[in-house]
Design a protein around this motif. Structure first.
Motif, PDB file in Angstrom:
ATOM      1  N   ASN A   1      61.890   6.876 103.155  1.00 16.52           N
ATOM      2  CA  ASN A   1      62.593   6.866 101.755  1.00 16.52           C
ATOM      3  C   ASN A   1      63.790   7.923 101.653  1.00 16.52           C
ATOM      4  OD1 ASN A   1      63.006   7.205  98.808  1.00 16.52           O
ATOM      5  ND2 ASN A   1      61.057   5.952  98.666  1.00 16.52           N
ATOM      6  N   PHE A   2      64.869   7.376 101.605  1.00 13.16           N
ATOM      7  CA  PHE A   2      66.135   8.329 101.801  1.00 13.16           C
ATOM      8  C   PHE A   2      65.976   9.237 100.560  1.00 13.16           C
ATOM      9  CE2 PHE A   2      70.509   9.453 100.848  1.00 13.16           C
ATOM     10  CZ  PHE A   2      70.716   9.935 101.952  1.00 13.16           C
ATOM     11  N   SER A   3      66.134   8.509  99.289  1.00 12.69           N
ATOM     12  CA  SER A   3      65.927   9.412  98.183  1.00 12.69           C
ATOM     13  C   SER A   3      65.057  10.368  97.988  1.00 12.69           C
ATOM     14  CB  SER A   3      66.011   8.293  97.112  1.00 12.69           C
ATOM     15  OG  SER A   3      66.366   9.004  95.508  1.00 12.69           O
TER      16      SER A   3
ATOM     17  N   LYS B   1      70.582   5.923 116.315  1.00  9.62           N
ATOM     18  CA  LYS B   1      71.912   6.282 115.594  1.00  9.62           C
ATOM     19  C   LYS B   1      71.805   5.983 113.978  1.00  9.62           C
ATOM     20  CE  LYS B   1      75.134   5.411 119.420  1.00  9.62           C
ATOM     21  NZ  LYS B   1      76.251   4.506 119.924  1.00  9.62           N
ATOM     22  N   VAL B   2      71.068   4.952 113.943  1.00 11.99           N
ATOM     23  CA  VAL B   2      70.853   4.831 112.158  1.00 11.99           C
ATOM     24  C   VAL B   2      69.917   6.013 111.682  1.00 11.99           C
ATOM     25  CG1 VAL B   2      69.855   3.291 110.568  1.00 11.99           C
ATOM     26  CG2 VAL B   2      71.076   2.280 112.462  1.00 11.99           C
ATOM     27  N   GLU B   3      69.047   6.373 112.343  1.00 11.90           N
ATOM     28  CA  GLU B   3      68.155   7.292 111.837  1.00 11.90           C
ATOM     29  C   GLU B   3      68.674   8.737 111.723  1.00 11.90           C
ATOM     30  OE1 GLU B   3      63.981   4.941 113.456  1.00 11.90           O
ATOM     31  OE2 GLU B   3      65.164   6.726 114.420  1.00 11.90           O
TER      32      GLU B   3
ATOM     33  N   ILE C   1      69.497  11.084 108.486  1.00 11.15           N
ATOM     34  CA  ILE C   1      69.215  12.662 108.347  1.00 11.15           C
ATOM     35  C   ILE C   1      70.353  13.357 107.823  1.00 11.15           C
ATOM     36  CG2 ILE C   1      68.309  14.802 109.496  1.00 11.15           C
ATOM     37  CD1 ILE C   1      66.543  12.865 111.192  1.00 11.15           C
ATOM     38  N   ILE C   2      71.382  13.099 108.737  1.00  5.79           N
ATOM     39  CA  ILE C   2      72.763  13.976 108.472  1.00  5.79           C
ATOM     40  C   ILE C   2      73.083  13.719 106.928  1.00  5.79           C
ATOM     41  CG2 ILE C   2      75.286  13.824 108.951  1.00  5.79           C
ATOM     42  CD1 ILE C   2      73.805  15.459 110.699  1.00  5.79           C
ATOM     43  N   ASP C   3      72.882  12.317 106.592  1.00  9.20           N
ATOM     44  CA  ASP C   3      73.688  12.105 105.180  1.00  9.20           C
ATOM     45  C   ASP C   3      72.519  12.846 104.132  1.00  9.20           C
ATOM     46  OD1 ASP C   3      75.234  10.326 105.779  1.00  9.20           O
ATOM     47  OD2 ASP C   3      74.277   8.316 105.892  1.00  9.20           O
ATOM     48  N   ALA C   4      71.126  12.920 104.446  1.00 10.30           N
ATOM     49  CA  ALA C   4      70.365  13.666 103.460  1.00 10.30           C
ATOM     50  C   ALA C   4      70.757  15.216 103.076  1.00 10.30           C
ATOM     51  CB  ALA C   4      68.829  13.326 103.945  1.00 10.30           C
ATOM     52  N   ILE C   5      71.360  15.532 104.561  1.00 13.83           N
ATOM     53  CA  ILE C   5      71.477  16.923 104.319  1.00 13.83           C
ATOM     54  C   ILE C   5      73.090  17.118 103.740  1.00 13.83           C
ATOM     55  CG2 ILE C   5      72.550  18.786 105.901  1.00 13.83           C
ATOM     56  CD1 ILE C   5      69.531  18.797 106.022  1.00 13.83           C
TER      57      ILE C   5
ATOM     58  N   ALA D   1      74.232  15.123 101.415  1.00 10.61           N
ATOM     59  CA  ALA D   1      73.914  15.098 100.121  1.00 10.61           C
ATOM     60  C   ALA D   1      73.661  16.218  99.431  1.00 10.61           C
ATOM     61  CB  ALA D   1      72.908  14.009  99.823  1.00 10.61           C
ATOM     62  N   LEU D   2      72.913  17.262 100.119  1.00  8.94           N
ATOM     63  CA  LEU D   2      72.727  18.502  99.356  1.00  8.94           C
ATOM     64  C   LEU D   2      73.893  19.491  99.308  1.00  8.94           C
ATOM     65  CD1 LEU D   2      69.243  19.100 101.182  1.00  8.94           C
ATOM     66  CD2 LEU D   2      69.582  18.188  98.809  1.00  8.94           C
ATOM     67  N   GLY D   3      74.992  19.092  99.699  1.00  6.48           N
ATOM     68  CA  GLY D   3      76.150  19.884  99.564  1.00  6.48           C
ATOM     69  C   GLY D   3      76.417  20.647 100.866  1.00  6.48           C
ATOM     70  N   ILE D   4      75.647  20.476 101.824  1.00  9.23           N
ATOM     71  CA  ILE D   4      75.448  21.486 103.285  1.00  9.23           C
ATOM     72  C   ILE D   4      76.671  20.686 104.062  1.00  9.23           C
ATOM     73  CG2 ILE D   4      74.429  22.141 104.990  1.00  9.23           C
ATOM     74  CD1 ILE D   4      71.848  22.025 103.113  1.00  9.23           C
ATOM     75  N   ASN D   5      77.642  21.492 104.607  1.00  9.13           N
ATOM     76  CA  ASN D   5      78.498  20.949 105.402  1.00  9.13           C
ATOM     77  C   ASN D   5      78.436  21.181 107.022  1.00  9.13           C
ATOM     78  OD1 ASN D   5      80.203  19.743 103.207  1.00  9.13           O
ATOM     79  ND2 ASN D   5      81.249  21.847 102.774  1.00  9.13           N
ATOM     80  N   ARG D   6      77.919  22.148 107.115  1.00  9.38           N
ATOM     81  CA  ARG D   6      77.703  22.796 108.439  1.00  9.38           C
ATOM     82  C   ARG D   6      76.317  22.478 108.809  1.00  9.38           C
ATOM     83  NH1 ARG D   6      79.335  28.236 110.804  1.00  9.38           N
ATOM     84  NH2 ARG D   6      79.339  26.681 112.684  1.00  9.38           N
ATOM     85  N   ALA D   7      75.871  21.378 109.751  1.00 11.69           N
ATOM     86  CA  ALA D   7      74.603  21.038 110.028  1.00 11.69           C
ATOM     87  C   ALA D   7      74.609  20.403 111.433  1.00 11.69           C
ATOM     88  CB  ALA D   7      74.049  20.120 108.977  1.00 11.69           C
ATOM     89  N   MET D   8      73.701  20.394 112.097  1.00 13.23           N
ATOM     90  CA  MET D   8      73.595  20.023 113.370  1.00 13.23           C
ATOM     91  C   MET D   8      72.050  19.536 113.774  1.00 13.23           C
ATOM     92  SD  MET D   8      74.140  21.878 117.197  1.00 13.23           S
ATOM     93  CE  MET D   8      72.946  22.974 117.024  1.00 13.23           C
TER      94      MET D   8
END
Length: 341
Positions: free
Chosen positions: A75-77, A110-112, A116-120, A122-129
């Protein structure tokens, strides 16, 4: 969302628990990956420990959900909301944006990965890995993974078990099994229902596993019992039952066997030179499922390779992710350099 301090976070977004490690500080949060919401409106009313208190104890007005299932965002949301809430708690509502390294099972699609990247983001975090869980577990367990020698880590989580051989800073072979602590709990609940006609919840099943459960019984173990409460299947009223350690072992043995078969499969695919290294260095267990009584001993007996339990098995993935912030810095410098060419 300017609620974050300029901090480096390692996040283990697990099926059962979410753990957040702040670099140079330690584990800042450990919460169940559960969300409680009002059915009629979909409004979230509780997260983590507060939500877990409502499991099986609410009216039809509320429901509790696990937004992460078998190591994957279901559940992405709700995942985004839960993650945002946990990060706020971990960084104490400071200002700015943290840098985040988050873990995912090996073999993630790749979809999964994008979810995860989209969820991060969406919180306003630009630098993530994103890094793979067994790699993070190895780093958190302080294995010398940069050496050109074979290492093996087995991370037994709630929804999945990640098995990997690592050499020279890379995963050589890996396998993700949909088997872990949750599967064991489900097996225990099913066996108690069948044997005692008693319906029990996940918390009670977990208690049975950790109190009288064992991966490898020794003399006297199978005589252990624990009285648990639940709902009588036939009468539909509250009841109790005296559950034996033998029943718990029968319930979890299939999951343990699956994990052992998975380890054998990865070892069979590992080059002989690295297998020889692993025979010397041993297999390292991490994750909450590795805390089952005599789990290392059972695996060692059936595999024939030394097995050790990491010092902080539940936190290894999050700690390893936090230590990988330096890799995020290195990748950012490479991207910046390429953009100038």
């Amino acid at each position: 969302m300017a609620i974050f301090g300029k901090q480096a976070l390692g996040i283990d977004l697990g099926t059962a628990n979410t753990i957040i490690y702040i670099a140079n500080k330690g584990v800042a949060l450990r919460e169940p990956s559960i969300v409680a919401l009002r059915k009629e409106t979909g409004e979230v009313v509780a997260y983590g420990k507060e939500a877990s208190k409502l499991v099986g104890r609410t009216s039809d007005t509320y429901e509790t959900l696990h937004p992460i299932r078998n190591g994957v965002i279901a559940n992405f949301s709700l995942t985004k909301q839960m993650l945002g809430h946990f990060i706020q708690q971990a960084v104490n509502h400071s200002f700015g944006k943290p840098e985040v390294v988050i873990c995912a099972p090996s073999k993630i699609s790749k979809v999964e990965r994008k979810a995860i990247i989209d969820a991060i983001k969406a919180l306003g975090i630009n630098r993530a890995m994103i890094i793979e869980e067994p790699f993070a577990a190895a780093v958190g367990a302080e294995l010398a993974i940069e050496e050109p020698r074979g290492k093996m880590v087995v991370d037994i989580g709630g929804g999945t078990t990640d098995i990997a051989t690592i050499s020279y800073g890379e995963i050589v072979h890996s396998l993700t099994l949909i088997a872990g602590g949750n599967s064991m709990n489900e097996g225990i609940a099913a066996h108690v229902r069948q044997e005692h006609q008693l319906v029990i919840g996940d918390y009670t099943a977990e208690t049975l596993k950790m109190v009288i459960g064992t991966a490898m019984p020794e003399q006297g173990d199978l005589e252990d019992h624990l009285v648990v409460k639940g709902r009588n299947v036939a009468l539909g009223v509250p009841g109790d039952a005296k559950v034996s350690s033998k029943l718990v072992l029968e319930a979890i043995d299939e999951v343990i066997s699956q994990i052992i078969v998975g380890i054998k499969q990865v070892l069979e695919q590992t080059p002989p030179e690295l297998s020889a290294d692993i025979m010397e260095t041993g297999i390292v267990l991490t994750g909450g499922g590795s805390l089952l009584k005599r789990m290392p001993k059972r695996i060692e007996k059936e595999i024939g390779v030394p097995v050790v339990l990491a010092d902080l098995p539940m936190d290894c993935v999050a700690i390893g992710a936090g230590k990988m912030i330096k890799e995020l810095d290195r990748q950012s410098r490479i991207i910046e350099k390429k953009s100038r060419l």
